[in-house]
Scaffold this motif. Structure first.
Motif, short mmCIF file in Angstrom:
data_model
loop_
_atom_site.label_atom_id
_atom_site.label_comp_id
_atom_site.label_asym_id
_atom_site.label_seq_id
_atom_site.Cartn_x
_atom_site.Cartn_y
_atom_site.Cartn_z
N THR A 280 0.83 -1.21 0.00
CA THR A 280 0.00 0.00 0.00
C THR A 280 0.86 1.25 0.00
N GLY A 281 1.96 1.24 0.77
CA GLY A 281 2.85 2.39 0.79
C GLY A 281 3.50 2.64 -0.55
N THR A 282 3.85 1.56 -1.26
CA THR A 282 4.44 1.71 -2.59
C THR A 282 3.45 2.36 -3.54
N LYS A 283 2.18 2.00 -3.44
CA LYS A 283 1.17 2.61 -4.30
C LYS A 283 1.06 4.12 -4.02
N PHE A 284 1.14 4.48 -2.75
CA PHE A 284 1.15 5.90 -2.37
C PHE A 284 2.33 6.60 -3.02
N ALA A 285 3.52 5.99 -2.93
CA ALA A 285 4.72 6.60 -3.52
C ALA A 285 4.59 6.70 -5.04
N LEU A 286 4.01 5.69 -5.67
CA LEU A 286 3.84 5.73 -7.13
C LEU A 286 2.88 6.85 -7.55
N ARG A 287 1.87 7.09 -6.74
CA ARG A 287 0.96 8.21 -7.06
C ARG A 287 1.70 9.54 -7.01
N LEU A 288 2.54 9.71 -5.99
CA LEU A 288 3.33 10.94 -5.90
C LEU A 288 4.33 11.01 -7.05
N TRP A 289 4.90 9.88 -7.44
CA TRP A 289 5.83 9.83 -8.58
C TRP A 289 5.12 10.26 -9.87
N LEU A 290 3.91 9.76 -10.07
CA LEU A 290 3.15 10.13 -11.27
C LEU A 290 2.84 11.63 -11.26
N GLU A 291 2.54 12.17 -10.08
CA GLU A 291 2.30 13.61 -9.99
C GLU A 291 3.57 14.38 -10.35
N SER A 292 4.73 13.87 -9.93
CA SER A 292 5.98 14.55 -10.25
C SER A 292 6.27 14.50 -11.75
N LEU A 293 5.87 13.42 -12.40
CA LEU A 293 6.03 13.33 -13.86
C LEU A 293 5.22 14.43 -14.55
N GLY A 294 4.00 14.63 -14.04
CA GLY A 294 3.16 15.68 -14.60
C GLY A 294 3.76 17.06 -14.39
N GLU A 295 4.37 17.27 -13.22
CA GLU A 295 5.00 18.56 -12.94
C GLU A 295 6.19 18.79 -13.86
N ARG A 296 7.00 17.72 -14.07
CA ARG A 296 8.17 17.87 -14.93
C ARG A 296 7.76 18.02 -16.39
N GLY A 297 6.61 17.39 -16.72
CA GLY A 297 6.14 17.48 -18.12
C GLY A 297 5.62 18.87 -18.43
#
Length: 297
Positions: A280-297
């Motif tokens: 579950t914690g990894t899924k939380f981290a992956l959601r934040l990672w995906l948000e960071s991809l959007g920010e960098r994009g």
């Protein structure tokens, strides 16, 4: 994990502070009972990992989150389920986990060995406890090397903090009273090397890792979209591949095989035995990672 000494979590809120208490929700210190997240200031401070509602020298701002089914939250609602005294005195340990993203966009996840007492056969990023006199990045790099054999040289990666996760094992009260309690800092490591080059240097520790996979963004996005605490197994979008290539470790050798993509989309069952899944914690981290991809994009 090389050492036995561990850095413990301390909290400071509303001017009062002290060591975080085992089995009492750290996240709940900073948010109303009906919520499960709060933005906090965090950092290493005089040999402790401090979470505060105000900034302090050297602190960073991060999202702190617990699952809706967090056992510490449920214990607060059910005082009759009091923890034994020997558990209450343990404190809350600080940990670090690293999402390693290759230049090709893939992210490394490992399956914890089935012999481990905590989260066996669950897919997670490399990580472990913070030891005295270590910086958070140093912890992540050490654990990455200990678990996978990968050593990242300075200048070959950049990094940033993703967020903080309150992790308790067992993860649900229906599985038993808590035996471990951590605040895990998730770090994102952005490597300048491809996953092929990184994999060529890997030499995982079978005592901690039973398999690993370099997952592509569409699969990671599907994993992040699953919700734990529900019955049933994961069923991903039809656009996903039916299987994912993984490398399994056994008796000193490794072999590539295919694992059903649905295994990565399994959710933590509310009752009964656990299943092979992404934590579950990894899924939380992956959601934040995906948000960071959007920010960098």
């Amino acid at each position: 994990m090389a050492g036995l000494a561990r850095v413990l979590v301390h909290v400071r809120c509303g001017g009062a502070g002290g060591p975080a208490r085992f089995g009492q929700s750290v996240t709940g210190t900073f948010c109303p009972a009906h919520e499960d997240a709060a933005v906090v200031s965090c950092g290493l401070d005089r040999g402790r990992f401090l979470l505060s509602d105000v900034a302090f020298p050297g602190s960073a701002t991060a999202l702190l989150k617990r699952p809706s089914f967090c056992p510490a939250k449920r214990l607060g609602e059910q005082p009759e389920l009091a923890l034994p005294a020997e558990l209450r005195g343990r404190g809350v340990a600080a940990g670090v986990a690293v999402l390693l993203q290759a230049s090709t966009g893939r992210v490394l996840l490992t399956r914890r060995a089935g012999t481990l007492s905590i989260f066996p056969n669950v897919w997670v990023p490399p990580g472990g406890h913070v030891e005295p006199d270590e910086e958070l990045l140093d912890v992540g790099l050490r654990e990455l090397e200990e678990e996978t054999g990968l050593r990242l040289e300075a200048g070959t990666f950049s990094w940033r903090m993703l967020g903080l996760w309150e992790s308790i094992y067992p993860p649900m009260l229906s599985w038993g009273l808590p035996r471990r309690h951590h605040i895990v800092t998730y770090l994102l490591l952005l490597s300048t090397e491809s996953h092929e080059r990184l994999e060529a240097r890997m030499c995982p520790s079978e005592s901690e890792v039973s398999a690993y996979a370099w997952l592509e963004p569409p699969v990671l996005e599907a994993i992040a979209a699953t919700e734990d605490g529900a019955e049933g197994l994961g069923n991903g979008p039809s656009t996903l591949p039916a299987t994912v290539g993984i490398t399994e470790l056994s008796n000193g050798s490794s072999s590539t095989t295919q694992l059903p993509t649905s295994t990565f989309l399994n959710t933590a069952p509310a009752e009964g035995e656990d299943v092979e899944r992404v934590s579950t914690g990894t899924k939380f981290a992956l959601r934040l990672w995906l948000e960071s991809l959007g920010e960098r994009g």
